[in-house]
Design a protein around this motif. Structure first.
Motif, PDB file in Angstrom:
ATOM      1  N   ARG A  33      40.005  36.368  24.801  1.00 38.49           N
ATOM      2  CA  ARG A  33      40.372  37.468  23.776  1.00 38.49           C
ATOM      3  C   ARG A  33      42.001  37.557  23.904  1.00 38.49           C
ATOM      4  NH1 ARG A  33      35.588  40.337  25.404  1.00 38.49           N
ATOM      5  NH2 ARG A  33      34.387  40.698  23.672  1.00 38.49           N
ATOM      6  N   SER A  47      37.843  29.690  27.028  1.00 37.11           N
ATOM      7  CA  SER A  47      38.214  30.756  25.657  1.00 37.11           C
ATOM      8  C   SER A  47      38.378  32.019  25.989  1.00 37.11           C
ATOM      9  CB  SER A  47      36.905  30.671  24.570  1.00 37.11           C
ATOM     10  OG  SER A  47      35.743  31.041  25.396  1.00 37.11           O
ATOM     11  N   ARG A  54      41.995  29.576  22.500  1.00 34.18           N
ATOM     12  CA  ARG A  54      41.252  28.512  23.343  1.00 34.18           C
ATOM     13  C   ARG A  54      42.325  27.541  24.199  1.00 34.18           C
ATOM     14  NH1 ARG A  54      37.101  30.455  21.604  1.00 34.18           N
ATOM     15  NH2 ARG A  54      35.254  29.621  20.596  1.00 34.18           N
ATOM     16  N   ILE A  65      30.553  28.597  29.251  1.00 36.78           N
ATOM     17  CA  ILE A  65      30.612  29.794  28.723  1.00 36.78           C
ATOM     18  C   ILE A  65      31.794  29.830  27.620  1.00 36.78           C
ATOM     19  CG2 ILE A  65      29.579  31.224  30.682  1.00 36.78           C
ATOM     20  CD1 ILE A  65      32.575  31.657  31.665  1.00 36.78           C
ATOM     21  N   ILE A  73      31.890  29.948  22.930  1.00 36.78           N
ATOM     22  CA  ILE A  73      31.867  31.146  22.169  1.00 36.78           C
ATOM     23  C   ILE A  73      32.353  31.262  20.700  1.00 36.78           C
ATOM     24  CG2 ILE A  73      32.327  33.671  22.211  1.00 36.78           C
ATOM     25  CD1 ILE A  73      31.942  33.606  25.442  1.00 36.78           C
ATOM     26  N   PRO A  74      31.973  31.627  19.743  1.00 37.06           N
ATOM     27  CA  PRO A  74      32.571  31.727  18.590  1.00 37.06           C
ATOM     28  C   PRO A  74      33.909  32.449  18.200  1.00 37.06           C
ATOM     29  CG  PRO A  74      30.444  32.655  18.029  1.00 37.06           C
ATOM     30  CD  PRO A  74      30.641  32.540  19.544  1.00 37.06           C
ATOM     31  N   ALA A 108      34.977  36.152  18.409  1.00 34.30           N
ATOM     32  CA  ALA A 108      34.938  36.953  19.653  1.00 34.30           C
ATOM     33  C   ALA A 108      36.160  36.422  20.543  1.00 34.30           C
ATOM     34  CB  ALA A 108      33.596  36.738  20.064  1.00 34.30           C
ATOM     35  N   MET A 109      36.134  35.432  20.557  1.00 29.56           N
ATOM     36  CA  MET A 109      37.111  34.791  21.560  1.00 29.56           C
ATOM     37  C   MET A 109      38.445  33.893  20.936  1.00 29.56           C
ATOM     38  SD  MET A 109      36.490  36.121  24.573  1.00 29.56           S
ATOM     39  CE  MET A 109      34.839  36.856  25.531  1.00 29.56           C
TER      40      MET A 109
END
Length: 218
Positions: free
Chosen positions: A80, A78, A119, A108, A111-112, A115-116
């Protein structure tokens, strides 16, 4: 390696910094064991870089290579940006035999999406090594298991998956469930007889057991 690297060329503390004078702050002058906990690293350079990173220790022991190291593995990532996700997936391909590293990348990735939002996934050790990356919406999405019907059976199906402990254990539980009916799923899967699944009962029971085992595995 569990050690702070010493600073070069340090001679004496700045007299204008009381914490260095009274010992509240310490300049590392020789290799010093790290006592554990989260670690902060920052870089405030004259060139304008302002970076602060908080590192969490990896408390897992290194995983020794096992007979399962060569099995295809799902790697999730994941980030940004799509570029960040592709970068992580490519690192996974470069270090596909380092199971601790691959496991860390998968950890890691959880993550929701707020935030990221990007995918991606790839299969390590499989053919082609293709990657898929997409942006996902925030919030939970429903999860569906879609099972195939009759007609998907073939001699040797599920045989390679029997190397995976959780899959094999599920098949053995199915063995116990159908034992009163005089059937043994594991024996059907190991059979080399091309006509094994011509029997509709053998095909139905084996397909059902395999799909239950796949859900257990997932």
């Amino acid at each position: 390696h569990g050690l702070w690297a010493p600073n070069l060329h340090f001679r004496s503390p700045n007299t204008e910094i009381p914490a260095l004078q009274d010992g509240r702050l310490q300049v590392v002058q020789q290799p010093l064991p790290v006592r554990g906990g989260n670690v902060c690293i920052n870089s405030f350079g004259f060139g304008g870089s302002n970076v602060h990173v908080i590192l969490q220790p990896n408390l897992r022991l290194p995983l020794a290579p096992t007979r399962h190291a060569s099995l295809p593995r799902l790697l999730r990532a994941s980030g940004r940006t799509p570029e960040a996700v592709h970068c992580l997936l490519e690192q996974g391909h470069r270090h596909s035999q380092d199971l601790a590293f691959v496991s860390m990348l998968n950890d890691i990735a959880a993550i929701p999406p707020t935030a990221m939002p990007f995918r991606g996934y790839t299969v390590l050790g499989g053919k082609g090594g293709s990657q898929e990356v997409q942006q996902v919406a925030a919030g939970k999405r429903p999860l569906w298991f879609i099972c195939s019907g009759m007609g998907a059976q073939w001699c040797g199906m599920g045989l390679s998956l029997m190397r995976l402990g959780s899959f094999r254990d599920s098949i053995l539980r199915s063995d116990e469930a159908v034992k009163p009916l005089g059937l043994q799923v594991s024996e059907l899967l190991l059979s080399t007889d091309e006509a094994t699944f011509d029997d509709i009962v053998h095909a139905f029971v084996s397909l059902t057991a395999i799909q239950i085992a796949l859900i257990d595995l997932l």
